[in-house]
Design an enzyme around this catalytic site. Sequence first.
Site, PDB file in Angstrom:
ATOM      1  N   GLY A 136       0.875  -1.182   0.000  1.00  0.00           N
ATOM      2  CA  GLY A 136       0.000   0.000   0.000  1.00  0.00           C
ATOM      3  C   GLY A 136       0.903   1.220   0.000  1.00  0.00           C
ATOM      4  O   GLY A 136       1.530   1.529   1.019  1.00  0.00           O
ATOM      5  N   VAL A 177      -0.137   6.642   4.178  1.00  0.00           N
ATOM      6  CA  VAL A 177       0.657   6.101   5.288  1.00  0.00           C
ATOM      7  C   VAL A 177       1.864   5.331   4.748  1.00  0.00           C
ATOM      8  O   VAL A 177       2.989   5.481   5.245  1.00  0.00           O
ATOM      9  CB  VAL A 177      -0.188   5.182   6.208  1.00  0.00           C
ATOM     10  CG1 VAL A 177       0.669   4.591   7.320  1.00  0.00           C
ATOM     11  CG2 VAL A 177      -1.368   5.955   6.804  1.00  0.00           C
ATOM     12  N   GLY A 178       1.634   4.511   3.712  1.00  0.00           N
ATOM     13  CA  GLY A 178       2.712   3.678   3.175  1.00  0.00           C
ATOM     14  C   GLY A 178       3.877   4.512   2.651  1.00  0.00           C
ATOM     15  O   GLY A 178       5.047   4.272   2.999  1.00  0.00           O
ATOM     16  N   ASP A 195       2.211  -1.607  -4.527  1.00  0.00           N
ATOM     17  CA  ASP A 195       0.799  -1.221  -4.618  1.00  0.00           C
ATOM     18  C   ASP A 195       0.190  -1.911  -5.827  1.00  0.00           C
ATOM     19  O   ASP A 195       0.907  -2.327  -6.738  1.00  0.00           O
ATOM     20  CB  ASP A 195       0.644   0.304  -4.734  1.00  0.00           C
ATOM     21  CG  ASP A 195      -0.717   0.789  -4.218  1.00  0.00           C
ATOM     22  OD1 ASP A 195      -0.771   1.383  -3.123  1.00  0.00           O
ATOM     23  OD2 ASP A 195      -1.739   0.571  -4.921  1.00  0.00           O
ATOM     24  N   ASN A 248     -12.000  -3.884   3.829  1.00  0.00           N
ATOM     25  CA  ASN A 248     -10.578  -4.090   4.087  1.00  0.00           C
ATOM     26  C   ASN A 248     -10.230  -5.552   4.384  1.00  0.00           C
ATOM     27  O   ASN A 248      -9.108  -5.985   4.139  1.00  0.00           O
ATOM     28  CB  ASN A 248     -10.107  -3.151   5.202  1.00  0.00           C
ATOM     29  CG  ASN A 248      -9.954  -1.727   4.688  1.00  0.00           C
ATOM     30  OD1 ASN A 248     -10.028  -1.491   3.486  1.00  0.00           O
ATOM     31  ND2 ASN A 248      -9.742  -0.778   5.578  1.00  0.00           N
ATOM     32  N   THR A 251      -3.631  -1.323   8.567  1.00  0.00           N
ATOM     33  CA  THR A 251      -4.980  -1.152   8.016  1.00  0.00           C
ATOM     34  C   THR A 251      -6.051  -1.284   9.100  1.00  0.00           C
ATOM     35  O   THR A 251      -5.978  -2.168   9.953  1.00  0.00           O
ATOM     36  CB  THR A 251      -5.212  -2.238   6.931  1.00  0.00           C
ATOM     37  OG1 THR A 251      -4.151  -2.162   5.984  1.00  0.00           O
ATOM     38  CG2 THR A 251      -6.541  -2.042   6.224  1.00  0.00           C
ATOM     39  N   ARG A 299      -0.256  10.883  20.414  1.00  0.00           N
ATOM     40  CA  ARG A 299      -1.267  11.950  20.424  1.00  0.00           C
ATOM     41  C   ARG A 299      -1.469  12.463  21.849  1.00  0.00           C
ATOM     42  O   ARG A 299      -1.465  13.667  22.102  1.00  0.00           O
ATOM     43  CB  ARG A 299      -2.595  11.430  19.858  1.00  0.00           C
ATOM     44  CG  ARG A 299      -2.543  11.276  18.355  1.00  0.00           C
ATOM     45  CD  ARG A 299      -3.846  10.744  17.772  1.00  0.00           C
ATOM     46  NE  ARG A 299      -3.771  10.805  16.310  1.00  0.00           N
ATOM     47  CZ  ARG A 299      -4.374   9.951  15.490  1.00  0.00           C
ATOM     48  NH1 ARG A 299      -5.107   8.961  15.973  1.00  0.00           N
ATOM     49  NH2 ARG A 299      -4.257  10.086  14.187  1.00  0.00           N
ATOM     50  N   HIS A 353      -8.076  -0.359  19.153  1.00  0.00           N
ATOM     51  CA  HIS A 353      -7.899   0.933  18.473  1.00  0.00           C
ATOM     52  C   HIS A 353      -9.268   1.428  18.007  1.00  0.00           C
ATOM     53  O   HIS A 353      -9.615   1.376  16.844  1.00  0.00           O
ATOM     54  CB  HIS A 353      -6.964   0.731  17.279  1.00  0.00           C
ATOM     55  CG  HIS A 353      -6.609   2.012  16.585  1.00  0.00           C
ATOM     56  ND1 HIS A 353      -6.129   3.102  17.232  1.00  0.00           N
ATOM     57  CD2 HIS A 353      -6.656   2.355  15.264  1.00  0.00           C
ATOM     58  CE1 HIS A 353      -5.888   4.069  16.357  1.00  0.00           C
ATOM     59  NE2 HIS A 353      -6.208   3.637  15.156  1.00  0.00           N
TER      60      HIS A 353
HETATM   61  O1  TXD Z   1      -3.338   3.673  13.732  1.00  0.00           O
HETATM   62  C1  TXD Z   1      -3.522   3.073  12.703  1.00  0.00           C
HETATM   63  N1  TXD Z   1      -3.396   1.759  12.656  1.00  0.00           N
HETATM   64  C2  TXD Z   1      -3.896   3.797  11.484  1.00  0.00           C
HETATM   65  C3  TXD Z   1      -4.578   3.066  10.431  1.00  0.00           C
HETATM   66  C4  TXD Z   1      -3.508   5.127  11.259  1.00  0.00           C
HETATM   67  C5  TXD Z   1      -3.725   5.732  10.047  1.00  0.00           C
HETATM   68  C6  TXD Z   1      -4.348   5.052   8.929  1.00  0.00           C
HETATM   69  N2  TXD Z   1      -4.917   3.792   9.266  1.00  0.00           N
HETATM   70  C7  TXD Z   1      -5.436   2.940   8.203  1.00  0.00           C
HETATM   71  O2  TXD Z   1      -4.398   2.609   7.271  1.00  0.00           O
HETATM   72  C8  TXD Z   1      -6.518   3.556   7.351  1.00  0.00           C
HETATM   73  O3  TXD Z   1      -7.771   3.523   8.002  1.00  0.00           O
HETATM   74  C9  TXD Z   1      -6.464   2.649   6.146  1.00  0.00           C
HETATM   75  O4  TXD Z   1      -7.190   1.449   6.398  1.00  0.00           O
HETATM   76  C10 TXD Z   1      -4.971   2.317   5.989  1.00  0.00           C
HETATM   77  C11 TXD Z   1      -4.250   3.107   4.902  1.00  0.00           C
HETATM   78  O5  TXD Z   1      -4.459   4.478   5.074  1.00  0.00           O
HETATM   79  P1  TXD Z   1      -3.910   5.538   3.984  1.00  0.00           P
HETATM   80  O6  TXD Z   1      -4.277   6.882   4.473  1.00  0.00           O
HETATM   81  O7  TXD Z   1      -2.507   5.220   3.628  1.00  0.00           O
HETATM   82  O8  TXD Z   1      -4.869   5.156   2.738  1.00  0.00           O
HETATM   83  P2  TXD Z   1      -4.576   5.424   1.160  1.00  0.00           P
HETATM   84  O9  TXD Z   1      -3.782   6.655   0.980  1.00  0.00           O
HETATM   85  O10 TXD Z   1      -5.896   5.289   0.498  1.00  0.00           O
HETATM   86  O11 TXD Z   1      -3.642   4.206   0.747  1.00  0.00           O
HETATM   87  C12 TXD Z   1      -4.092   2.895   0.689  1.00  0.00           C
HETATM   88  C13 TXD Z   1      -3.376   2.228  -0.458  1.00  0.00           C
HETATM   89  C14 TXD Z   1      -3.730   2.812  -1.835  1.00  0.00           C
HETATM   90  O12 TXD Z   1      -2.563   3.268  -2.490  1.00  0.00           O
HETATM   91  C15 TXD Z   1      -4.355   1.635  -2.588  1.00  0.00           C
HETATM   92  O13 TXD Z   1      -4.050   1.605  -3.979  1.00  0.00           O
HETATM   93  C16 TXD Z   1      -3.723   0.468  -1.869  1.00  0.00           C
HETATM   94  O14 TXD Z   1      -3.712   0.845  -0.490  1.00  0.00           O
HETATM   95  N3  TXD Z   1      -4.416  -0.807  -2.056  1.00  0.00           N
HETATM   96  C17 TXD Z   1      -3.777  -1.968  -2.166  1.00  0.00           C
HETATM   97  N4  TXD Z   1      -2.477  -2.259  -2.106  1.00  0.00           N
HETATM   98  C18 TXD Z   1      -2.129  -3.540  -2.268  1.00  0.00           C
HETATM   99  N5  TXD Z   1      -3.024  -4.547  -2.464  1.00  0.00           N
HETATM  100  C19 TXD Z   1      -4.335  -4.288  -2.500  1.00  0.00           C
HETATM  101  N6  TXD Z   1      -5.208  -5.291  -2.678  1.00  0.00           N
HETATM  102  C20 TXD Z   1      -4.751  -2.945  -2.359  1.00  0.00           C
HETATM  103  N7  TXD Z   1      -5.960  -2.347  -2.354  1.00  0.00           N
HETATM  104  C21 TXD Z   1      -5.734  -1.032  -2.172  1.00  0.00           C
END
Ligand code: TXD
Length: 315
Positions: free
Chosen positions: A12, A16-17, A36, A98, A122, A154, A178
């Site tokens: 991902g 965040v990634g 990704d 998810n 996630t 935080r 969480h």
């Molecule tokens: O405290 C915590 N654990 C968290 C969790 C803090 C912040 C964000 N948190 C969670 O992380 C948030 O609720 C999301 O479930 C994830 C990712 O958050 P982010 O803000 O990075 O989301 P984005 O910018 O939408 O990025 C998700 C990426 C995006 O580039 C998609 O193309 C990709 O995930 N994606 C995939 N990658 C690989 N394989 C699959 N199947 C896939 N599907 C989507």
Amino acid sequence: MEIRKPFVAIIGAGQVGATTAQRILEKNIADVVLFDVVEGMPQGKALDLMEAAPLEGHDRRAIGTNDYKDLQGAEIVVVTAGLPRKPGMSREDLLALNAKIVTDVCSNIKRYAPESKILLVTNPLDLMTYLARRVTGFPSKRVFGMAGVLDTARMRFFIADRLGLVPKDVEAVVLGGHGDLMVPVSSRTKAGGRPSKEKIPPGELSKIEQRTRDGGAEIVALLKTGSAYYAPASSVCEMVRCVLRDEHKILPVCAYAQGEYGIKDIYFGVPAELGAGGVERIIEIPLDPEEEKGLRLSAQKVRQGVAELEKLLPS
Ligand code: TXD
């Protein structure tokens, strides 16, 4: 470009990634493989990050990929793939969507990086970490999640801001799932070496606790198009470093409880020692009765979530 071991794979390459990749590289912690499903995007971000290397002065390498084969040899795999929350959504609202993504990702981790440790990010975090263990069948110490480090950071910031202190001089502990029932352990917070309770009146401290619980939603409401990523990325980076450098530092980790705090067979936020093997040990700290009660309630909510999740999975 050849990636060198030990390296971190990040699944991902979204907010965040990619920010996590940046922190890991610029803090000189490890090389990074950024994966990704969107074609070109992880490659573009990895190249952009590498072009910053001469200016940032690090000697780390990053590649972007859409091929799971590139996970081979990863020491630790960070999973951020999935959807973030939109305003008004709870973390649990993300469950079905998810769960599918994390199942697919973890099957590939099992296939290509069977010796790795998995760090889940996630949401809904406790349930996705549980799912990762269930899909891979990895030993529980090699599968864990990030939430408490963020929630704690935080709370530390809010206390420091209230008292005009340097944030790193504030200690705090936030345990539990969480979600809205996470447990800020105020009996354990310290500001400038003294218990926060001595410096902040109880009413104000409980407002800080509530702001901590709502910390994610506060950012979601402001951003409107996604959730927090700078502090989450710093939190992941801290955990990754502890593992790669075998630090055995005690952090709040979403770990598999096996009777600690009276909680069993779920992933849940507890203080734990992180080292080269993953979760080396869960630590039991004394809590006051209100905090214990809060922890039990939070565990109940996670348990209900696990039951919901199990309904979505093949038995
Ligand atoms: O405290 C915590 N654990 C968290 C969790 C803090 C912040 C964000 N948190 C969670 O992380 C948030 O609720 C999301 O479930 C994830 C990712 O958050 P982010 O803000 O990075 O989301 P984005 O910018 O939408 O990025 C998700 C990426 C995006 O580039 C998609 O193309 C990709 O995930 N994606 C995939 N990658 C690989 N394989 C699959 N199947 C896939 N599907 C989507």
